[in-house]
Design a protein around this motif. Structure first.
Motif, PDB file in Angstrom:
ATOM      1  N   ALA A 162       0.838  -1.214   0.000  1.00 27.66           N
ATOM      2  CA  ALA A 162       0.000   0.000   0.000  1.00 27.66           C
ATOM      3  C   ALA A 162       0.872   1.262   0.000  1.00 27.66           C
ATOM      4  O   ALA A 162       0.635   2.201  -0.763  1.00 27.66           O
ATOM      5  N   GLY A 163       1.897   1.283   0.865  1.00 32.20           N
ATOM      6  CA  GLY A 163       2.769   2.454   0.947  1.00 32.20           C
ATOM      7  C   GLY A 163       3.865   2.453  -0.101  1.00 32.20           C
ATOM      8  O   GLY A 163       4.456   3.495  -0.396  1.00 32.20           O
ATOM      9  N   ASP A 164       4.150   1.270  -0.668  1.00 32.83           N
ATOM     10  CA  ASP A 164       5.206   1.178  -1.679  1.00 32.83           C
ATOM     11  C   ASP A 164       4.670   1.583  -3.046  1.00 32.83           C
ATOM     12  O   ASP A 164       5.193   2.491  -3.690  1.00 32.83           O
ATOM     13  N   LEU A 165       3.604   0.928  -3.498  1.00 34.41           N
ATOM     14  CA  LEU A 165       3.054   1.185  -4.829  1.00 34.41           C
ATOM     15  C   LEU A 165       1.730   1.945  -4.775  1.00 34.41           C
ATOM     16  O   LEU A 165       1.494   2.863  -5.562  1.00 34.41           O
ATOM     17  N   GLY A 166       0.879   1.573  -3.815  1.00 38.18           N
ATOM     18  CA  GLY A 166      -0.458   2.163  -3.761  1.00 38.18           C
ATOM     19  C   GLY A 166      -0.444   3.668  -3.633  1.00 38.18           C
ATOM     20  O   GLY A 166      -1.192   4.379  -4.324  1.00 38.18           O
ATOM     21  N   ILE A 167       0.416   4.185  -2.798  1.00 37.35           N
ATOM     22  CA  ILE A 167       0.424   5.627  -2.527  1.00 37.35           C
ATOM     23  C   ILE A 167       0.757   6.428  -3.783  1.00 37.35           C
ATOM     24  O   ILE A 167       0.279   7.543  -3.971  1.00 37.35           O
ATOM     25  N   HIS A 186      -5.321  11.920  -7.342  1.00 36.49           N
ATOM     26  CA  HIS A 186      -5.507  13.285  -6.817  1.00 36.49           C
ATOM     27  C   HIS A 186      -5.031  14.326  -7.837  1.00 36.49           C
ATOM     28  O   HIS A 186      -5.697  15.338  -8.076  1.00 36.49           O
ATOM     29  N   PHE A 187      -3.870  14.056  -8.428  1.00 31.87           N
ATOM     30  CA  PHE A 187      -3.245  14.977  -9.389  1.00 31.87           C
ATOM     31  C   PHE A 187      -4.069  15.066 -10.677  1.00 31.87           C
ATOM     32  O   PHE A 187      -4.426  16.155 -11.129  1.00 31.87           O
ATOM     33  N   LEU A 188      -4.384  13.929 -11.268  1.00 28.96           N
ATOM     34  CA  LEU A 188      -5.092  13.926 -12.555  1.00 28.96           C
ATOM     35  C   LEU A 188      -6.483  14.535 -12.442  1.00 28.96           C
ATOM     36  O   LEU A 188      -6.916  15.292 -13.315  1.00 28.96           O
ATOM     37  N   LEU A 189      -7.187  14.213 -11.367  1.00 29.26           N
ATOM     38  CA  LEU A 189      -8.584  14.630 -11.246  1.00 29.26           C
ATOM     39  C   LEU A 189      -8.748  15.956 -10.514  1.00 29.26           C
ATOM     40  O   LEU A 189      -9.865  16.474 -10.409  1.00 29.26           O
ATOM     41  N   ASP A 190      -7.659  16.506  -9.996  1.00 24.57           N
ATOM     42  CA  ASP A 190      -7.729  17.709  -9.157  1.00 24.57           C
ATOM     43  C   ASP A 190      -8.820  17.521  -8.103  1.00 24.57           C
ATOM     44  O   ASP A 190      -9.778  18.285  -8.004  1.00 24.57           O
ATOM     45  N   ASP A 191      -8.659  16.465  -7.336  1.00 24.55           N
ATOM     46  CA  ASP A 191      -9.706  16.006  -6.428  1.00 24.55           C
ATOM     47  C   ASP A 191      -9.019  15.258  -5.291  1.00 24.55           C
ATOM     48  O   ASP A 191      -7.786  15.111  -5.302  1.00 24.55           O
ATOM     49  N   GLU A 192      -9.796  14.783  -4.340  1.00 25.69           N
ATOM     50  CA  GLU A 192      -9.192  14.025  -3.241  1.00 25.69           C
ATOM     51  C   GLU A 192     -10.112  12.858  -2.880  1.00 25.69           C
ATOM     52  O   GLU A 192     -11.328  13.021  -2.817  1.00 25.69           O
ATOM     53  N   ILE A 193      -9.514  11.705  -2.665  1.00 23.84           N
ATOM     54  CA  ILE A 193     -10.300  10.535  -2.274  1.00 23.84           C
ATOM     55  C   ILE A 193     -10.701  10.697  -0.808  1.00 23.84           C
ATOM     56  O   ILE A 193      -9.845  10.971   0.037  1.00 23.84           O
ATOM     57  N   LEU A 197       0.705  14.308   2.336  1.00 24.57           N
ATOM     58  CA  LEU A 197      -0.093  13.982   3.522  1.00 24.57           C
ATOM     59  C   LEU A 197      -1.498  13.529   3.111  1.00 24.57           C
ATOM     60  O   LEU A 197      -2.041  12.568   3.669  1.00 24.57           O
ATOM     61  N   ALA A 198      -2.072  14.195   2.119  1.00 25.16           N
ATOM     62  CA  ALA A 198      -3.418  13.826   1.642  1.00 25.16           C
ATOM     63  C   ALA A 198      -3.429  12.382   1.126  1.00 25.16           C
ATOM     64  O   ALA A 198      -4.366  11.622   1.399  1.00 25.16           O
ATOM     65  N   SER A 199      -2.371  11.987   0.411  1.00 25.29           N
ATOM     66  CA  SER A 199      -2.300  10.601  -0.094  1.00 25.29           C
ATOM     67  C   SER A 199      -2.102   9.614   1.043  1.00 25.29           C
ATOM     68  O   SER A 199      -2.681   8.522   1.039  1.00 25.29           O
ATOM     69  N   LEU A 200      -1.289  10.001   2.028  1.00 23.20           N
ATOM     70  CA  LEU A 200      -1.037   9.125   3.171  1.00 23.20           C
ATOM     71  C   LEU A 200      -2.317   8.886   3.977  1.00 23.20           C
ATOM     72  O   LEU A 200      -2.557   7.787   4.476  1.00 23.20           O
ATOM     73  N   LYS A 201      -3.147   9.919   4.063  1.00 21.39           N
ATOM     74  CA  LYS A 201      -4.429   9.776   4.780  1.00 21.39           C
ATOM     75  C   LYS A 201      -5.288   8.686   4.126  1.00 21.39           C
ATOM     76  O   LYS A 201      -5.975   7.929   4.807  1.00 21.39           O
ATOM     77  N   VAL A 202      -5.239   8.610   2.802  1.00 20.74           N
ATOM     78  CA  VAL A 202      -6.018   7.590   2.087  1.00 20.74           C
ATOM     79  C   VAL A 202      -5.448   6.204   2.377  1.00 20.74           C
ATOM     80  O   VAL A 202      -6.200   5.246   2.606  1.00 20.74           O
ATOM     81  N   ILE A 203      -4.119   6.089   2.394  1.00 27.50           N
ATOM     82  CA  ILE A 203      -3.491   4.790   2.715  1.00 27.50           C
ATOM     83  C   ILE A 203      -3.891   4.350   4.120  1.00 27.50           C
ATOM     84  O   ILE A 203      -4.212   3.179   4.349  1.00 27.50           O
ATOM     85  N   GLU A 204      -3.941   5.281   5.070  1.00 28.34           N
ATOM     86  CA  GLU A 204      -4.381   4.933   6.430  1.00 28.34           C
ATOM     87  C   GLU A 204      -5.829   4.450   6.426  1.00 28.34           C
ATOM     88  O   GLU A 204      -6.177   3.516   7.125  1.00 28.34           O
ATOM     89  N   LYS A 205      -6.663   5.074   5.607  1.00 25.96           N
ATOM     90  CA  LYS A 205      -8.066   4.630   5.519  1.00 25.96           C
ATOM     91  C   LYS A 205      -8.154   3.239   4.907  1.00 25.96           C
ATOM     92  O   LYS A 205      -8.952   2.407   5.331  1.00 25.96           O
ATOM     93  N   ILE A 206      -7.330   2.978   3.890  1.00 27.21           N
ATOM     94  CA  ILE A 206      -7.332   1.664   3.226  1.00 27.21           C
ATOM     95  C   ILE A 206      -6.958   0.578   4.223  1.00 27.21           C
ATOM     96  O   ILE A 206      -7.587  -0.486   4.275  1.00 27.21           O
ATOM     97  N   LEU A 207      -5.935   0.836   5.033  1.00 26.38           N
ATOM     98  CA  LEU A 207      -5.431  -0.201   5.943  1.00 26.38           C
ATOM     99  C   LEU A 207      -6.160  -0.208   7.289  1.00 26.38           C
ATOM    100  O   LEU A 207      -5.961  -1.129   8.080  1.00 26.38           O
TER     101      LEU A 207
END
Length: 338
Positions: A181-186, A193-200, A323-333
């Protein structure tokens, strides 16, 4: 007058990405290497015409070192990156920014206190196919984005790591924390987030250690596969899969489904971006192959980092974005994941 940079951690990411890209950058004239294993630092110093230091303090306390790459393992980022910032260095930190949101916030505090630049190595933003896809999405050439799917998988870090062994730190809970998750998923979370100018913001996920074993033949302590369903703040829906058990060629593909057509990114070896419109047109772009563990091309990250220092610009990937991407990884796990 060239710039002097330091690198903390002398594993594969330094050997194949950071060191060669610093050496190729015209503004950098010396690289100083530190690793807890001094021999590794010495070898890379020799290979790249730099020098090694025996302690991390030497690197921090050298006022001539302007910028530092933190390529240490995940559990050390919040210590090394924060210290480097507080010692007045600009920092390019490998991803994930930290092993937890809490530790990432400590880094952002250090960055604010230091006034120095912090960039995080989410290198997927820099590929020509992703840049072109973002341009098409931003211009709404295919209307609004509705749904997406993305995957990132290969045969696992034991084939990439410096020791080529399943004793790799990536498999250790206390060092890697988040496994694939933190190696590839993030990377892919950041890319969406970048492509869609959005946040999960909403996540339903499954994760497991399905196949990998450690040096003792026991199942690894972190996940080697993740499959998730994702919803963004703007209401887009998507799926993502991250894997260390794709025992064939690497998969780094993303599909974005819009109102008037779809974008296929890294599905085809020659045409890295294919646009298919609702009325049947197909546009194929030949841009550049993506980096894989077998094909090391310049990522563009180091050049962007040096450029933001020289021209005093906002880094291309900020600490807040990481940090925004890391928050999603925390939600996933979930609770027990990190």
């Amino acid at each position: 007058m060239g710039m002097k940079v330091g690198i903390i951690g002398c594993g594969s990411i330094t050997k194949f990405r950071h060191a060669p890209e610093y050496r190729a950058n015209p503004h950098v004239d010396e690289i100083v290497f530190f690793d807890r294993n001094l021999q590794r630092a010495k070898e890379l110093a020799q290979q790249f015409g730099g020098r090694s230091v025996e302690t991390i303090e030497e690197l921090f306390n050298d006022p001539t070192i302007v910028a530092v790459s933190d390529c240490s393992s995940n559990e050390a980022h919040h210590i090394n990156t924060a210290q480097a910032l507080l010692h007045g260095k600009h920092v390019l930190c490998e991803k994930p920014l930290a092993i937890s949101v809490k530790h990432a916030e400590e880094i952002l505090k250090a960055q604010a206190a230091s006034g120095k630049k912090l960039m995080v190595d989410h290198n997927q933003r820099f590929t020509k196919a992703h840049q072109k896809a973002k341009e098409i999405i931003d211009k709404k050439e295919l209307g609004e984005v509705l749904t997406f799917k993305s995957s990132f998988g290969h045969q696992g870090p034991e084939s990439w790591g410096v020791d080529k062994s399943n004793a790799t730190w990536f498999f250790k809970k206390e060092r890697s924390h988040s496994g694939v998750a933190g190696d590839l998923g993030i990377h892919k979370i950041d890319l969406i987030h970048f492509l869609l100018d959005d946040e999960i913001e909403d996540v339903h996920a499954f994760y497991a250690a399905l196949d990998k074993v450690d040096e003792n033949g026991k199942p690894i302590e972190v996940c080697d596969n993740v499959v998730c369903a994702l919803k963004t703040k703007k209401g887009r829906l998507g799926t993502a899969s991250f894997s260390w058990t794709y025992y064939g060629s690497e998969d780094n593909s993303t599909t974005i489904y819009c109102q008037k057509g779809i974008l296929k990114i890294y599905h085809h070896p020659e045409h890295q971006l294919i646009v298919e419109t609702k009325d049947g047109a197909v546009i194929k772009y030949e841009l550049e192959p993506i980096q894989t563990n077998e094909n090391q091309t310049s990522s563009g990250v180091i050049d962007a980092f040096i450029d933001c220092i020289i021209h005093d610009k906002e880094p291309s990937v900020t600490g807040q974005q990481a940090l925004a991407s890391l928050k999603v990884i925390e939600k996933i796990l979930g609770e027990n994941g990190i």
